[in-house]
Structure formats: structure tokens, C-alpha cells
Design a protein around this motif. Sequence first.
Motif, short mmCIF file in Angstrom:
data_model
loop_
_atom_site.label_atom_id
_atom_site.label_comp_id
_atom_site.label_asym_id
_atom_site.label_seq_id
_atom_site.Cartn_x
_atom_site.Cartn_y
_atom_site.Cartn_z
N THR A 49 25.28 13.53 19.72
CA THR A 49 25.87 12.71 18.19
C THR A 49 26.64 13.05 17.69
O THR A 49 27.26 11.37 17.53
CB THR A 49 24.62 11.77 17.99
N GLY A 50 27.12 14.15 17.75
CA GLY A 50 28.37 14.41 16.82
C GLY A 50 27.39 15.34 15.69
O GLY A 50 28.21 15.93 14.50
N GLN A 51 26.37 15.56 15.47
CA GLN A 51 25.58 16.41 14.61
C GLN A 51 25.52 17.68 14.44
O GLN A 51 25.29 18.82 14.39
CB GLN A 51 23.72 15.73 14.34
N GLY A 52 26.22 18.36 15.83
CA GLY A 52 25.81 19.56 15.96
C GLY A 52 24.91 20.54 17.14
O GLY A 52 25.18 21.16 16.97
N PHE A 53 24.12 19.56 17.08
CA PHE A 53 23.47 20.64 17.84
C PHE A 53 23.58 20.86 19.12
O PHE A 53 23.10 21.79 19.67
CB PHE A 53 21.79 19.10 18.80
N ALA A 54 24.52 20.65 20.40
CA ALA A 54 25.13 21.70 21.65
C ALA A 54 25.91 22.75 20.64
O ALA A 54 25.76 23.48 21.33
CB ALA A 54 26.10 20.51 22.35
N THR A 55 26.59 22.75 19.85
CA THR A 55 27.38 23.90 18.85
C THR A 55 25.67 24.91 18.64
O THR A 55 25.39 26.52 18.89
CB THR A 55 27.95 23.65 17.71
N LEU A 56 24.87 24.08 18.11
CA LEU A 56 23.75 24.71 17.67
C LEU A 56 22.97 25.54 18.61
O LEU A 56 22.63 26.79 18.27
CB LEU A 56 22.57 23.98 16.72
N ALA A 57 22.57 25.05 20.01
CA ALA A 57 22.33 25.70 21.06
C ALA A 57 22.73 27.01 21.69
O ALA A 57 22.32 27.59 21.28
CB ALA A 57 22.16 24.77 22.11
N ARG A 58 24.03 26.31 21.34
CA ARG A 58 25.08 27.99 21.81
C ARG A 58 25.02 29.52 20.96
O ARG A 58 24.39 30.56 21.58
CB ARG A 58 26.74 27.53 21.86
N GLN A 59 24.76 28.52 19.25
CA GLN A 59 24.79 30.41 18.71
C GLN A 59 23.23 30.06 18.52
O GLN A 59 23.27 31.28 18.45
CB GLN A 59 24.93 29.48 17.01
N ILE A 60 22.51 29.77 19.09
CA ILE A 60 20.94 30.74 18.99
C ILE A 60 20.74 31.31 19.90
O ILE A 60 20.65 32.54 20.05
CB ILE A 60 19.58 29.15 19.04
N VAL A 61 21.37 31.01 21.58
CA VAL A 61 21.29 31.85 22.41
C VAL A 61 22.06 32.99 22.35
O VAL A 61 21.55 33.74 22.84
CB VAL A 61 21.71 30.77 23.74
N GLN A 62 22.55 32.64 21.62
CA GLN A 62 23.89 33.67 21.39
C GLN A 62 23.34 35.20 20.24
O GLN A 62 23.43 36.22 20.94
CB GLN A 62 25.20 33.35 20.86
N GLU A 63 22.44 34.33 19.48
CA GLU A 63 21.88 35.54 18.48
C GLU A 63 20.99 35.87 19.36
O GLU A 63 20.37 37.06 19.07
CB GLU A 63 21.20 34.00 17.40
N VAL A 64 19.91 35.17 20.47
CA VAL A 64 18.63 35.76 20.14
C VAL A 64 19.01 36.37 21.74
O VAL A 64 18.21 38.26 21.47
CB VAL A 64 18.15 34.71 20.56
N LEU A 65 20.18 36.70 22.83
CA LEU A 65 20.04 37.04 24.07
C LEU A 65 21.62 37.85 24.15
O LEU A 65 21.67 38.70 25.02
CB LEU A 65 19.94 35.89 24.56
N GLY A 66 22.22 37.61 23.26
CA GLY A 66 23.79 38.12 23.13
C GLY A 66 24.57 38.02 23.79
O GLY A 66 25.53 38.63 24.17
N VAL A 67 24.67 37.22 24.57
CA VAL A 67 25.16 36.12 25.60
C VAL A 67 26.58 35.30 25.44
O VAL A 67 26.08 34.44 24.67
CB VAL A 67 24.64 35.42 26.50
N ASP A 68 27.41 36.30 25.07
CA ASP A 68 28.56 35.34 24.36
C ASP A 68 28.88 33.50 25.53
O ASP A 68 29.14 32.76 24.50
CB ASP A 68 30.08 35.78 24.78
N GLU A 69 28.44 33.84 26.70
CA GLU A 69 29.25 32.17 27.16
C GLU A 69 27.86 31.83 27.88
O GLU A 69 26.98 31.93 27.94
CB GLU A 69 29.62 32.49 28.02
N VAL A 70 27.97 30.83 26.84
CA VAL A 70 26.92 29.78 26.80
C VAL A 70 26.75 27.98 26.69
O VAL A 70 27.99 27.91 26.01
CB VAL A 70 26.01 30.11 25.25
N ARG A 71 26.04 27.49 27.61
CA ARG A 71 26.69 26.10 28.53
C ARG A 71 25.26 25.43 28.41
O ARG A 71 24.33 25.90 28.22
CB ARG A 71 27.42 25.94 29.76
#
Length: 770
Positions: A501-523
Motif C-alpha cells: 500500500t506504499g508501506q514498503g512490504f514488497a521491497t522488504l520481502a525482496r530484501q529478506i530473501v536476498q539476505e537469507v538466500l543470497g539471490v539477487d533477483e527477487v520477484r
Amino acid sequence: MTSQDAVTATPAQGTPLPPPPPEEPHGLGASLEPADALAKAQGTYPYAADLWAEGLLWAAVLRAPHPHARIVAVDTAQAAAMPGVRAVVTHADVPGDPHHGRGIADRPAFAHEVVRHYGEPIAAVAADHPDTARLAAAAIAVEYEVLDPVTDPEQAFEAGPLHPDGNIVRHLPLRYGDAEITGEVVVEGLYRVGRQDPAPIGAEAGLAVPRPDGGVELYTASTDPHTDRDRVAACFGLPAEQVKVVVTGVPGAMADREDLSVQIPLGLLALRTGCPVKLAAGREESFLGHAHRHPTLLRYRHHADAEGKLLKVEAQILMDAGAYSDGSHEALAAAVAFAAGPYVVPHAVIDGWAVRTNNPPAGHVRGEGALQVCAAYEGQMDKLAAALGMDPAELRARNVMATGDLLPTGQTVTCPAPVAELLSAVRDEPLPPLPKDSPQDEWLLPGGPGGAGEPGAVRRGVGHALGMVHLLGAEGADEVSTATVKVEGPVATVLCAAVETGQGFATLARQIVQEVLGVDEVRVAPVDTDQPPAGPGARGRHTWVSAGAVERAAKMVRTQLLQPLAATFGMSTELLSIADGKITSYDGVLSTTVAEALDGKELWATAQCRPHPTEPLDDTGQGDAFVGLAFAAIRAVVDVDIELGSVRVVELAVAQDVGRVLNPAQCRARIEAGLTQGVGAALTEHLRVARGVVRHPDFTGYALPTALDAPRTRIVKLVEERDVVAPFGAKSVSAVPLVVAPAAVAAAVRAATGRPVNRLPIRPATIVAP
């Protein structure tokens, strides 16, 4: 040498190599840019108003012109006979449950027998052109017997019942400590908080498409699609699996997206006509069609000893729920529980009521309940400081709450509560300079060069305020979210019904997966009700429960990824780490890339996150009702023209309890947005209602703060003391600055003028001495 050769050629001996390209932000703690930022900036991002379908019909809604009336007759014949009109629906055409609502289903899909508020839906029309639909809606003949509206919430106690459920939505008494104790110094105050509107830049819109199985698909800017689906399915008389809600782009969200608006008329018309039906509300209809902040009347009495220590707080809180209950239960619980603020108060006698009136319905608007009481208890702290001859900030410092203290509800504050540290940070921050006597500085005076009076009439004031909000739902709400993480090749996908909704969840979800799995491209996959539910987006839920679910699912995938490698080398997965796309062992024996470890495999996992349970407040207001709390301190500096009553907010300095910063740029943006919205609540935003009729429901009559009104904001301190029960230790950041900013501005205006400021928004007549 070709141009391609020029690009790939090695530089000559002695020629410095160009600097490497900057690394893209990655993982938690980085300011990762939202994936949709460019599309939104360019105006190409698809919102609900942009949707289209073959054979599209257009909908229009007829709304009541009276705040209270009996419906004698409704004649749709003339509207139905108009060329191009395909269907007209009223209350009689609702095949299922004719009522809906959040928590309490007390609101009719269309008004039946009685109109209870101005703008209530009476009927809806589908036609082949939007103008035809509007003309047909206007042609519906409704005979009304106009009744006297009850618009004063104090009158609701004695008035006849406005609803079969009565006029009192909820009465919540709170009793804590000794009700008979009296302080050496006692101050009283009466405070009023007005009707703030969510005022979304994008008005409500949606598209309904009938399905071959007799169901319907709704494409709307919902923030809680599964709850919307269940409520509309009940109205349509359909099982939930025959109704699908697909979330489109959400142009900001508060009450305007968290209650049903266009969904029921759209779905009914699509089912009736067998055609796709679209509705795009105009600005006036948007103001009339969604809920607003609860107007609130607050009576307070504070008791303290001669040293300024608080002894007892007495309060009566009366919230105007409007015609229906909506989110009033939750708002009242927050208001009563936080009525004393982030201060240690050993005794409290508080009564709160939410009552029905014939005013427009009130609902969830960010910081509901907490904002209203913050304005009142901070006004009381200023009064108490004046009575004691004490600096207002010093009085606050002597009474602040800390971890381990008790709320008046009896609940122990177990989360970090660095209130003293926050207050100290804003107190110690240098003040902004005074404007100089030059033509350029005319812009810095209240009202600007065309609206300011004499510079000699301008007074500067400094005020402080503290406040708190609760995180997640309260009083036994089942806060749970589900997420799935899939990895295939170099791409990871997150499936979670948490709406961005503009609160940034979609961006945060990408960051979490990048952090845990080391995968750059997260959709992050689009949201619909085919996914498991994630709940609404209010009160920072998705930063906590949905992000927690994403982290758990990602960690499960991580285990699947590392287990074969760990088994090969005879070690546990805990001895392997993932960083920058590489997998390494603790001893350096193993070193490979994530891509090599995946080797074409598809891995996935689904997980849930559910925080510890809470309980309803009992009949004395006691109980562990809240999962977590967040705090902020704000110092406001204002310039006030004491002859014209105009106010310019020079600066807001904020110190905030954030737990952990997960995305610095996003965190700052959310805080600044909350502060600006708080300035609107303090000075300009008031939806005017006269005898139940909304006056000037547009952006000329409802004054939002613009870029010129937005003050300079300084985030002087972010306290990152992690909440151990929250995923990542983070707290949501947007609600608490909105809650505290109006109280801080009011305190600064009091300091500048010496006038009692007990009403929000602040009116010029309050400032100008009689």
C-alpha cells in the motif's frame, strides 16, 4: 578498431582503470529502491481506475441527500427504461446477507427503510456509458420522510435508537489503582479532535467480471482481500470460493481501502448483467463513500504532587462512530488504554464511549484512538507544567514510561520503551534560526507574502509532545500471515497476500530473501485470494507478521539448499553461511556460489508467522491486550501571527523508537509522511459537517497540506533497540509520528500565544485574543 572493440579493449599501460560500477543495494539494512518506483513516477503504473475489459459497462451509485430519513418508496422504472441502461439494483436485489461490516455486520449494502447518514448508498446502475449511468442514477425516484438527525454524540445517549443495535457501540470503563486519591495540584481540560479524512489522491475504483461458474472476480485496491471476499460473498449469497478478489495498484490506503466501498454494487451489477462492470468514483463520491477519523470529545483531570509526579488521570472519552460501528471497537480500546500516554500513572479512572449518530461513519485511520488522546493528555501536561511553574519538557521527563512499567490496563511494557532517551534527544537538538528581515524571508512568515500580516505580530513557539501506538491488532485478534518462497534458477519468487500500500512490504520481502538466500533477483507475485490470507495492512502488521512469514519460508528453502552440501562435507547446515551470492563453510573448505548449488533445482517452502496471543480488556479495562508498542518524541517550532491566527510550522524534530531500521530511505520517507499528515490534522484537515450534511466534499473545501505547507523535518535520533519478540526486532514507523505531531504543534502554538489550544485542527479564532 570497432566501437565494440573500444568498449572491451584493455586500457593502455599507465591508464587508470575506471571505477567499478556501484553495487546495487542488497539485503536488510540497505536502501533498496521499490521495484514499481519508476512506473509510478512515469505515470504508467496500473491502478484500478485504469482497468478495462471487453464489453465493459459502467456503474454509478445513487446516494442519500439526507442524513436521516425514512424511505417511503423507491421507483427505478424510469431509470431502467433509459436507453443504454442494463441493470438497476437496490436493497431488494441483494441475494444474500443484506448487511456487512468490520467485526459487527450492522451496515446495509443499500439503505433499506431508513437512511442513517448523508451519502448512504440507495441504489446502483449499470449502463454502457458512464454519463448514462450517472443520469440513470439521478432518475431513480426516492420518496423520503425526512427525520431530525442526531449529530451531537452527547445527545446520542438520550435520543431514540438510530439503529436496531442501539446508539452505544461500546462503553469501555478502566479502573486502575485507587479511584479516591487526590493530588496536590489538579488541572482540568476539555478537548475536541475533528474529522480527518484519508483523502486519497486516487479515488476508489474497481472492476467486476462475472465467472462461468456463476461467481464473480473483483479487481479493486483492497488492503485485506480475503476479508473483503468473505463479506461480499455473504452479500451475494455465494460460497467464498466463487468470489475472487484480485488486488490492483493501491494509491495509498487507510479507511478508504479497508472498508467495503465499490465492491458490493460492482459485484451485484456484474452478476445481474453477465458483463464486466467498472466504477471509478469522483472526488465527492470518494469523500462520501469511505470512513473518516473519529471526531472525539475528551474531558480530562490530571492529579500530581508538588514535585510534578503524576498521581492520577481521570478522563471521559466520547467518540463519534457515525452511523455504523466499523472500526470503533478497536479505536476506543486504543483511546482508553493510552489515555494517560507514555507516562507512569499509578491511578486512573477512565471511561470511553463510542456512539452512533447520523454523521458520516468513522473507521480506521492511521493512529486511530491514539491520536485523539495524545492531543488531550499532552495539553494536560502543558497545563500541569504551567500550574507548577515548571518547564513542560522537564515535567514530561519526570514521568516518562520505561520498559517494565505498567500500562493503566495492568499490562507490563515488555518491549523496549526508550521514552526518556527520545525526549532527551529532541530537547537537546539546536533550535532553527529566526528568519531575517529581508524580502526573501517573507515566504517564511505565516501565510506567505500575500497572506501575512505585520512581521511584528509574529511570535515563535516551541512545544514538545510524546506519544505511543500499538502494533498489530489488539484484544485477542488472531494475527497470522502465510507466505511462500520459491527459487528456480537465478530468480526467487515471494507469494504472500500482504498488499503493498506504499508501506514498503514488497521491497522488504525482496530484501529478506536476498539476505537469507543470497539471490539477487527477487520477484513479489501479485496478490489475490487464491493465495492464503495475510490479513489487513494496518498497524504495521506486514512488517511484523508477513515479513516474519517470508523470513521463515526463506529459511526453510535455505535449509533445503544447504543440506546436500552439508551432507557431502559431513557438517551441519549451521556451519555454512550465505553472503553476496556465495556459500562458504566456517573453515573455508567449502566455497561455491548459490547458482551452482541450485544447479537448476526448484526449491520452495510455505510458512506462517503468528505472534503471541492477546486478550480482550475486561469490564474494568484490564488485560494484556497489545502485542507491542512504539514510541516517539517530537519538538515542534512554529511561527504564529497573533493578529491573523495563521500558523507556520517551521520545523519538526523527531526521535523515534524503531526497533531496527530495515530500509533507511524507506524508514525516513515513512516518518516524514507521518509528520506531514500530522501537520494536516493539526492545522487544516477537517471535513466539515453541518447537521449531518457534508459541506464542500472536495479539495477546495478540504485543505490538505501541500509541499509548501510541509515543514522542515529533522530525524534527530532513531533508537534501534530491538524488540526480541518481533521478526528482525523492527517496529512500524509511520503511525506514531502522525499521532504525536498534532499534539506537538498545539503545544508550540500554546507556547507562542499563551492561549489555550484545545481543538484540532487549530482554528484562527483559537489563536486571536478576543
